[in-house]
Design an enzyme around this catalytic site. Sequence first.
Site, PDB file in Angstrom:
ATOM      1  N   ASP A  32       0.868  -1.441   0.414  1.00  0.00           N
ATOM      2  CA  ASP A  32       0.176  -0.137   0.114  1.00  0.00           C
ATOM      3  C   ASP A  32       1.016   1.205   0.174  1.00  0.00           C
ATOM      4  OD1 ASP A  32      -3.223   0.422   1.155  1.00  0.00           O
ATOM      5  OD2 ASP A  32      -1.587   1.851   1.172  1.00  0.00           O
ATOM      6  N   ASP A  59       4.404   2.359  -3.715  1.00  0.00           N
ATOM      7  CA  ASP A  59       3.732   2.384  -4.838  1.00  0.00           C
ATOM      8  C   ASP A  59       3.826   2.072  -6.271  1.00  0.00           C
ATOM      9  OD1 ASP A  59       2.350   4.327  -6.457  1.00  0.00           O
ATOM     10  OD2 ASP A  59       2.878   6.022  -5.527  1.00  0.00           O
ATOM     11  N   PHE A  82      -6.803  -4.999  -5.159  1.00  0.00           N
ATOM     12  CA  PHE A  82      -7.365  -3.475  -4.740  1.00  0.00           C
ATOM     13  C   PHE A  82      -6.967  -2.264  -4.638  1.00  0.00           C
ATOM     14  CE2 PHE A  82      -8.811  -7.492  -1.631  1.00  0.00           C
ATOM     15  CZ  PHE A  82     -10.131  -7.170  -1.278  1.00  0.00           C
ATOM     16  N   SER A 126     -16.479  -3.134  -9.918  1.00  0.00           N
ATOM     17  CA  SER A 126     -17.387  -2.532  -9.424  1.00  0.00           C
ATOM     18  C   SER A 126     -18.718  -2.956 -10.562  1.00  0.00           C
ATOM     19  CB  SER A 126     -17.197  -1.119  -9.706  1.00  0.00           C
ATOM     20  OG  SER A 126     -18.189  -0.708  -9.239  1.00  0.00           O
ATOM     21  N   TYR A 151     -13.101   7.260 -13.016  1.00  0.00           N
ATOM     22  CA  TYR A 151     -13.606   6.308 -12.712  1.00  0.00           C
ATOM     23  C   TYR A 151     -13.723   4.940 -13.527  1.00  0.00           C
ATOM     24  CZ  TYR A 151     -14.597   3.183  -8.880  1.00  0.00           C
ATOM     25  OH  TYR A 151     -14.218   1.784  -7.784  1.00  0.00           O
ATOM     26  N   LYS A 155     -12.372   0.839 -14.714  1.00  0.00           N
ATOM     27  CA  LYS A 155     -12.754  -0.723 -14.400  1.00  0.00           C
ATOM     28  C   LYS A 155     -13.452  -1.067 -15.735  1.00  0.00           C
ATOM     29  CE  LYS A 155     -12.306  -0.351  -9.418  1.00  0.00           C
ATOM     30  NZ  LYS A 155     -11.061  -0.995  -9.484  1.00  0.00           N
ATOM     31  N   GLY A 299     -25.634  12.504 -12.228  1.00  0.00           N
ATOM     32  CA  GLY A 299     -24.773  11.163 -12.690  1.00  0.00           C
ATOM     33  C   GLY A 299     -25.361   9.819 -11.556  1.00  0.00           C
TER      34      GLY A 299
HETATM   35  P1  NAD Z   1      -9.537   2.618  -0.370  1.00  0.00           P
HETATM   36  O1  NAD Z   1      -9.127   3.555  -1.142  1.00  0.00           O
HETATM   37  O2  NAD Z   1     -10.242   2.391   0.994  1.00  0.00           O
HETATM   38  O3  NAD Z   1      -8.133   1.751  -1.038  1.00  0.00           O
HETATM   39  C1  NAD Z   1      -7.380   1.804  -1.293  1.00  0.00           C
HETATM   40  C2  NAD Z   1      -6.629   1.710  -0.583  1.00  0.00           C
HETATM   41  O4  NAD Z   1      -5.072   1.213  -2.198  1.00  0.00           O
HETATM   42  C3  NAD Z   1      -5.691   2.244  -0.224  1.00  0.00           C
HETATM   43  O5  NAD Z   1      -5.344   2.340   1.223  1.00  0.00           O
HETATM   44  C4  NAD Z   1      -4.913   3.110  -1.390  1.00  0.00           C
HETATM   45  O6  NAD Z   1      -4.147   3.561   0.155  1.00  0.00           O
HETATM   46  C5  NAD Z   1      -4.103   1.764  -2.016  1.00  0.00           C
HETATM   47  N1  NAD Z   1      -3.492   2.676  -3.273  1.00  0.00           N
HETATM   48  C6  NAD Z   1      -4.570   4.021  -3.999  1.00  0.00           C
HETATM   49  N2  NAD Z   1      -3.624   3.354  -4.740  1.00  0.00           N
HETATM   50  C7  NAD Z   1      -2.038   2.669  -4.764  1.00  0.00           C
HETATM   51  C8  NAD Z   1      -0.520   2.785  -5.769  1.00  0.00           C
HETATM   52  N3  NAD Z   1      -0.593   3.555  -6.386  1.00  0.00           N
HETATM   53  N4  NAD Z   1       0.231   2.275  -4.851  1.00  0.00           N
HETATM   54  C9  NAD Z   1      -0.794   1.152  -3.660  1.00  0.00           C
HETATM   55  N5  NAD Z   1      -1.557   1.486  -2.865  1.00  0.00           N
HETATM   56  C10 NAD Z   1      -2.521   2.319  -3.025  1.00  0.00           C
HETATM   57  O7  NAD Z   1     -10.570   1.781  -1.759  1.00  0.00           O
HETATM   58  P2  NAD Z   1     -11.376   0.586  -1.024  1.00  0.00           P
HETATM   59  O8  NAD Z   1     -13.445   1.076  -1.080  1.00  0.00           O
HETATM   60  O9  NAD Z   1     -10.679  -0.237  -0.163  1.00  0.00           O
HETATM   61  O10 NAD Z   1     -11.680  -0.378  -2.394  1.00  0.00           O
HETATM   62  C11 NAD Z   1     -10.673  -1.056  -2.661  1.00  0.00           C
HETATM   63  C12 NAD Z   1     -11.394  -1.362  -4.319  1.00  0.00           C
HETATM   64  O11 NAD Z   1     -12.670  -1.833  -4.481  1.00  0.00           O
HETATM   65  C13 NAD Z   1     -10.599   0.069  -5.517  1.00  0.00           C
HETATM   66  O12 NAD Z   1     -10.105  -1.040  -6.607  1.00  0.00           O
HETATM   67  C14 NAD Z   1     -11.899   0.444  -6.100  1.00  0.00           C
HETATM   68  O13 NAD Z   1     -11.865   0.881  -6.959  1.00  0.00           O
HETATM   69  C15 NAD Z   1     -12.879  -0.915  -5.724  1.00  0.00           C
HETATM   70  N6  NAD Z   1     -14.327  -0.487  -5.541  1.00  0.00           N
HETATM   71  C16 NAD Z   1     -14.987  -0.359  -4.305  1.00  0.00           C
HETATM   72  C17 NAD Z   1     -16.214   0.279  -3.721  1.00  0.00           C
HETATM   73  C18 NAD Z   1     -16.528   0.369  -2.691  1.00  0.00           C
HETATM   74  O14 NAD Z   1     -17.330   1.379  -3.156  1.00  0.00           O
HETATM   75  N7  NAD Z   1     -15.506   1.176  -1.586  1.00  0.00           N
HETATM   76  C19 NAD Z   1     -17.182  -0.628  -5.123  1.00  0.00           C
HETATM   77  C20 NAD Z   1     -16.663  -1.285  -5.993  1.00  0.00           C
HETATM   78  C21 NAD Z   1     -15.734  -0.900  -6.326  1.00  0.00           C
HETATM   79  C1  WQD Z   2     -25.900   5.679  -2.572  1.00  0.00           C
HETATM   80  C2  WQD Z   2     -26.350   6.258  -2.843  1.00  0.00           C
HETATM   81  C3  WQD Z   2     -26.590   8.323  -3.418  1.00  0.00           C
HETATM   82  C4  WQD Z   2     -23.853  10.231  -0.348  1.00  0.00           C
HETATM   83  C5  WQD Z   2     -20.176   5.087  -5.989  1.00  0.00           C
HETATM   84  C6  WQD Z   2     -19.413   4.704  -6.763  1.00  0.00           C
HETATM   85  C7  WQD Z   2     -19.413   3.764  -7.548  1.00  0.00           C
HETATM   86  C8  WQD Z   2     -19.015   2.459  -6.570  1.00  0.00           C
HETATM   87  C9  WQD Z   2     -19.853   2.091  -5.275  1.00  0.00           C
HETATM   88  C10 WQD Z   2     -16.581   1.801  -6.416  1.00  0.00           C
HETATM   89  C11 WQD Z   2     -26.981   7.428  -3.579  1.00  0.00           C
HETATM   90  C12 WQD Z   2     -27.270   8.406  -2.395  1.00  0.00           C
HETATM   91  C13 WQD Z   2     -25.481  10.091  -1.318  1.00  0.00           C
HETATM   92  C14 WQD Z   2     -24.824  11.558   0.508  1.00  0.00           C
HETATM   93  C15 WQD Z   2     -26.952  11.216  -0.693  1.00  0.00           C
HETATM   94  N1  WQD Z   2     -18.025   2.366  -6.286  1.00  0.00           N
HETATM   95  N2  WQD Z   2     -26.329   9.691  -1.407  1.00  0.00           N
HETATM   96  N3  WQD Z   2     -26.565  11.652   0.201  1.00  0.00           N
HETATM   97  O1  WQD Z   2     -23.499   5.814  -6.169  1.00  0.00           O
HETATM   98  O2  WQD Z   2     -24.545   4.315  -5.428  1.00  0.00           O
HETATM   99  O3  WQD Z   2     -22.228   3.647  -5.892  1.00  0.00           O
HETATM  100  O4  WQD Z   2     -19.986   4.052  -5.075  1.00  0.00           O
HETATM  101  O5  WQD Z   2     -17.262   1.791  -7.533  1.00  0.00           O
HETATM  102  O6  WQD Z   2     -18.882   3.181  -8.643  1.00  0.00           O
HETATM  103  O7  WQD Z   2     -20.633   5.565  -7.541  1.00  0.00           O
HETATM  104  O8  WQD Z   2     -22.642   4.701  -3.409  1.00  0.00           O
HETATM  105  O9  WQD Z   2     -22.794   5.817  -1.101  1.00  0.00           O
HETATM  106  O10 WQD Z   2     -22.171   7.831  -3.064  1.00  0.00           O
HETATM  107  O11 WQD Z   2     -24.418   6.510  -2.587  1.00  0.00           O
HETATM  108  O12 WQD Z   2     -28.415  10.972  -0.542  1.00  0.00           O
HETATM  109  O13 WQD Z   2     -24.438  12.286   0.439  1.00  0.00           O
HETATM  110  O14 WQD Z   2     -26.884   7.613  -1.481  1.00  0.00           O
HETATM  111  O15 WQD Z   2     -27.284   9.892  -4.584  1.00  0.00           O
HETATM  112  O16 WQD Z   2     -28.684   7.251  -4.158  1.00  0.00           O
HETATM  113  P1  WQD Z   2     -22.787   4.818  -5.385  1.00  0.00           P
HETATM  114  P2  WQD Z   2     -22.871   6.714  -2.596  1.00  0.00           P
END
Ligand code: NAD
Ligand code: WQD
Length: 342
Positions: A32, A59, A82, A126, A151, A155, A299
């Site tokens: 990380d 990194d 991740f 995602s 973003y 993906k 969006g």
């Molecule tokens: P997060 O930001 O909490 O974790 C990502 C970690 O990667 C962080 O600790 C960050 O410091 C590290 N990182 C980022 N760039 C780096 C690099 N260049 N080198 C080394 N480390 C690096 O995010 P998360 O919520 O745990 O998400 C993890 C994965 O899941 C991501 O790929 C994200 O796109 C995907 N994802 C997340 C969600 C969500 O809502 N949290 C939903 C769908 C997909």
């Molecule tokens: C959830 C719902 C908002 C904040 C995002 C990324 C998606 C994925 C997951 C990584 C929505 C509403 C939110 C607030 C609100 N990430 N909301 N007030 O948008 O479904 O997804 O995270 O891959 O790519 O787009 O998640 O938690 O932002 O929103 O009303 O202050 O809550 O409009 O309906 P979202 P979110």
Amino acid sequence: MKKILVTGGLGYIGSHTAVELLQKEFEVIIIDNLSNSTINVLEGITNITKKPPTFERLDLREKAQVEDFFLRNKDISGIIHFAASKAVGESVENPLLYYENNVNTLIYLLQECKAHSIPNFIFSSSCTVYGEPDSLPITENAPIKAAMSPYGNTKQISEEIIADLCAVHPEMNAIALRYFNPIGAHHSAEIGELPLGVPQNLVPFITQTAAGIRKELSVFGNDYPTPDGSCVRDYIHVVDLAKAHVIALQRLLSGKNESNLEIFNVGTGRGSSVMEVVHAFEKVTKQKLNYKFVGRRPGDVVSVYADTQKANDVLGWKAEKSMEDALSSSWKWEKKIRNIES
Ligand code: NAD
Ligand code: WQD
């Protein structure tokens, strides 16, 4: 013990997955760069598991350092990738950062998989790849729509890169997990979500509002064509999501995968509206949440939730925890990091 590389393993989902791996038969090495996490997470993981993972601050954009890492770690059996940047709004402001951090790093890792014959790769995809669904619940075969943000595009591109590689390298085995909306924290409150600045996601905004850090939650839209007018999502407990990674990894390691690239939705299969989440939070915490309705957020898709049949039947995984479990664990975590007495 098989050694598993967890990139981004100090982040939200990665740290919960590291815990689940360490509690099974795996040795974990975390990379990380701490761009969206803190070193304290390592202590949280160790407190839960009593087994410190190996950690390397690196990194993944630094190709030479990535190469060097793999030269020093030749015994890695699988990678769970991740590490990425994940803020949708920021990706619109700074698309090159997102393409560099999410796509370049994937390519560097896959090059190392090839160079060192590491056959097992799990990728964090995602539900954002689906855009606005044509029908619900959404299956893995639903068409991939034009991405709504850089973003989301990273993906889609990442899945294509993995597919292209797997098509010509039958020895490579990959699983892409399409997460829906992860929420919650480990029940111990040793690890949880740590958003930097003002949270963009719903649940951290709710818990920060309840903790008095934010004045009120803005609910983005109450005129959507949904039962109560607010958007519908599939909120999945992060511990259930973490367990899906362990099961996916075991599937690859035991050669049970049916093709060398499999894709699974990881959600609960249940859609919940924003207002249902707000009311569930109020019920769990026995306190009123300050909120107001504001306009729609650009969006946002109206409604999305997973068809989980493939994950249930083929992967053999099912979400077990409830929305209430998830929200109470998020609240316990928020109180712990803000030093709020129960
Ligand atoms: P997060 O930001 O909490 O974790 C990502 C970690 O990667 C962080 O600790 C960050 O410091 C590290 N990182 C980022 N760039 C780096 C690099 N260049 N080198 C080394 N480390 C690096 O995010 P998360 O919520 O745990 O998400 C993890 C994965 O899941 C991501 O790929 C994200 O796109 C995907 N994802 C997340 C969600 C969500 O809502 N949290 C939903 C769908 C997909
Ligand atoms: C959830 C719902 C908002 C904040 C995002 C990324 C998606 C994925 C997951 C990584 C929505 C509403 C939110 C607030 C609100 N990430 N909301 N007030 O948008 O479904 O997804 O995270 O891959 O790519 O787009 O998640 O938690 O932002 O929103 O009303 O202050 O809550 O409009 O309906 P979202 P979110």
